[in-house]
Write an enzyme that holds these catalytic residues in place. Structure first.
Site, PDB file in Angstrom:
ATOM      1  N   SER A  59       0.813  -1.214   0.000  1.00 11.41           N
ATOM      2  CA  SER A  59       0.000   0.000   0.000  1.00 11.41           C
ATOM      3  C   SER A  59       0.853   1.274   0.000  1.00 11.41           C
ATOM      4  O   SER A  59       2.028   1.252   0.354  1.00 11.41           O
ATOM      5  CB  SER A  59      -0.921   0.013   1.216  1.00 11.41           C
ATOM      6  OG  SER A  59      -1.577  -1.216   1.350  1.00 11.41           O
TER       7      SER A  59
HETATM    8  N1  SAH Z   1      -0.748  -4.936   4.061  1.00 10.78           N
HETATM    9  C1  SAH Z   1       0.028  -5.250   2.868  1.00 10.78           C
HETATM   10  C2  SAH Z   1      -0.662  -4.862   1.574  1.00 10.78           C
HETATM   11  C3  SAH Z   1      -1.843  -5.685   1.361  1.00 10.78           C
HETATM   12  S1  SAH Z   1      -2.359  -6.009  -0.280  1.00 10.78           S
HETATM   13  C4  SAH Z   1       1.402  -4.657   2.949  1.00 10.78           C
HETATM   14  O1  SAH Z   1       1.712  -3.963   3.916  1.00 10.78           O
HETATM   15  O2  SAH Z   1       2.191  -4.918   2.029  1.00 10.78           O
HETATM   16  C5  SAH Z   1      -3.724  -7.039   0.181  1.00 10.78           C
HETATM   17  C6  SAH Z   1      -3.358  -8.456   0.496  1.00 10.78           C
HETATM   18  O3  SAH Z   1      -4.537  -9.094   0.963  1.00 10.78           O
HETATM   19  C7  SAH Z   1      -2.894  -9.247  -0.713  1.00 10.78           C
HETATM   20  O4  SAH Z   1      -1.627  -9.773  -0.473  1.00 10.78           O
HETATM   21  C8  SAH Z   1      -3.944 -10.344  -0.854  1.00 10.78           C
HETATM   22  O5  SAH Z   1      -3.415 -11.594  -1.272  1.00 10.78           O
HETATM   23  C9  SAH Z   1      -4.472 -10.438   0.561  1.00 10.78           C
HETATM   24  N2  SAH Z   1      -5.799 -11.032   0.697  1.00 10.78           N
HETATM   25  C10 SAH Z   1      -6.908 -10.850  -0.071  1.00 10.78           C
HETATM   26  N3  SAH Z   1      -7.939 -11.585   0.396  1.00 10.78           N
HETATM   27  C11 SAH Z   1      -7.475 -12.247   1.502  1.00 10.78           C
HETATM   28  C12 SAH Z   1      -8.062 -13.165   2.411  1.00 10.78           C
HETATM   29  N4  SAH Z   1      -9.338 -13.579   2.313  1.00 10.78           N
HETATM   30  N5  SAH Z   1      -7.291 -13.634   3.411  1.00 10.78           N
HETATM   31  C13 SAH Z   1      -5.990 -13.256   3.547  1.00 10.78           C
HETATM   32  N6  SAH Z   1      -5.379 -12.401   2.710  1.00 10.78           N
HETATM   33  C14 SAH Z   1      -6.120 -11.898   1.691  1.00 10.78           C
END
Ligand code: SAH
Length: 214
Positions: A59
């Site tokens: 992000s």
């Molecule tokens: N917080 C992260 C950025 C997140 S991007 C950072 O600091 O880099 C969002 C993430 O959520 C992605 O990696 C995606 O694979 C994950 N995601 C989406 N749906 C999910 C779910 N149901 N359970 C766990 N992770 C999930």
């Protein structure tokens, strides 16, 4: 490596956007270049989301700061993050919370994120491959819950795993549209919602990812 000048500029940019000191101090301790790879490292201190593996993104720093501030994390708090991604947000939370549990549906991402967290010697972060929409009932209740993937509605499982008096922050909305960042406070009288502005996140997807090479 990032120059101290570049780091200083990064922190000043965030301060100018109104990021409070306790959040800046946590972000200062986490070198964002460690959480991206290859060419993207040269953009690690730009205020933009960047690609990571599995078609996901790390992000935008100012959004990470805003979510961290909204979560009002205290040193006694047990925090659950959904969507570990690169591990950057989890690393920042580790400097503010007692313990951080982070769930990621792509095994490849959780393995890399864990290696980064280990390299930074952050011992209060537990990264698990799993479906975040189910939360972690075994470890609940949580004082704080942060979703870094957009849900169409706040997931009921997660609201259930939030402690009374607790705070949950998440982007809500359709994945291909502008989403709204919301803060939910769980009180005896019900849920209080506050809108914190527009954001854009990858969608929350049910189930553990298959065949992601991890
Ligand atoms: N917080 C992260 C950025 C997140 S991007 C950072 O600091 O880099 C969002 C993430 O959520 C992605 O990696 C995606 O694979 C994950 N995601 C989406 N749906 C999910 C779910 N149901 N359970 C766990 N992770 C999930």
């Amino acid at each position: 490596m990032l120059s101290p000048e570049a780091q200083m500029q990064f922190l000043l940019m965030l301060r100018n956007r109104g990021v409070p000191d306790h959040v800046l101090q946590a972000m200062e301790k986490v070198p964002r270049n460690m959480f991206v790879e290859g060419h993207f490292q040269t953009h690690a201190l730009d205020d933009m989301a960047l690609p990571i593996d599995a078609g996901q993104t790390i992000s935008q720093p100012s959004v990470v700061a805003k979510m961290t501030e909204a979560l009002e994390v205290g040193s006694r708090h047990k925090v659950l993050e959904i969507g570990t991604g690169s591990g950057y947000q989890a690393a920042i939370l580790s400097h503010l919370a007692r313990r951080v549990y982070s769930l990621e549906r792509h095994r490849k991402l959780s393995i890399k994120a864990r290696a980064r967290i280990d390299a930074l010697n952050l011992r209060n972060v537990i990264i698990t491959t799993g479906d975040g929409s189910l939360g972690m009932p075994d470890q609940s209740p949580f004082d704080r819950i942060l979703l870094t993937a957009a849900a169409e509605d706040p997931p009921a499982n997660l609201l259930e795993q939030l402690r009374m008096g607790g705070i949950m922050v998440l982007p809500v909305g359709q994945s291909d549209a502008v989403q709204s960042l919301i803060k939910i406070e769980k009180t005896e009288k019900g849920l209080n919602y506050t809108e914190l502005g527009e954001v854009r996140f990858v969608p929350l997807v049910a189930g553990i990812a298959k065949n992601d090479g991890g």
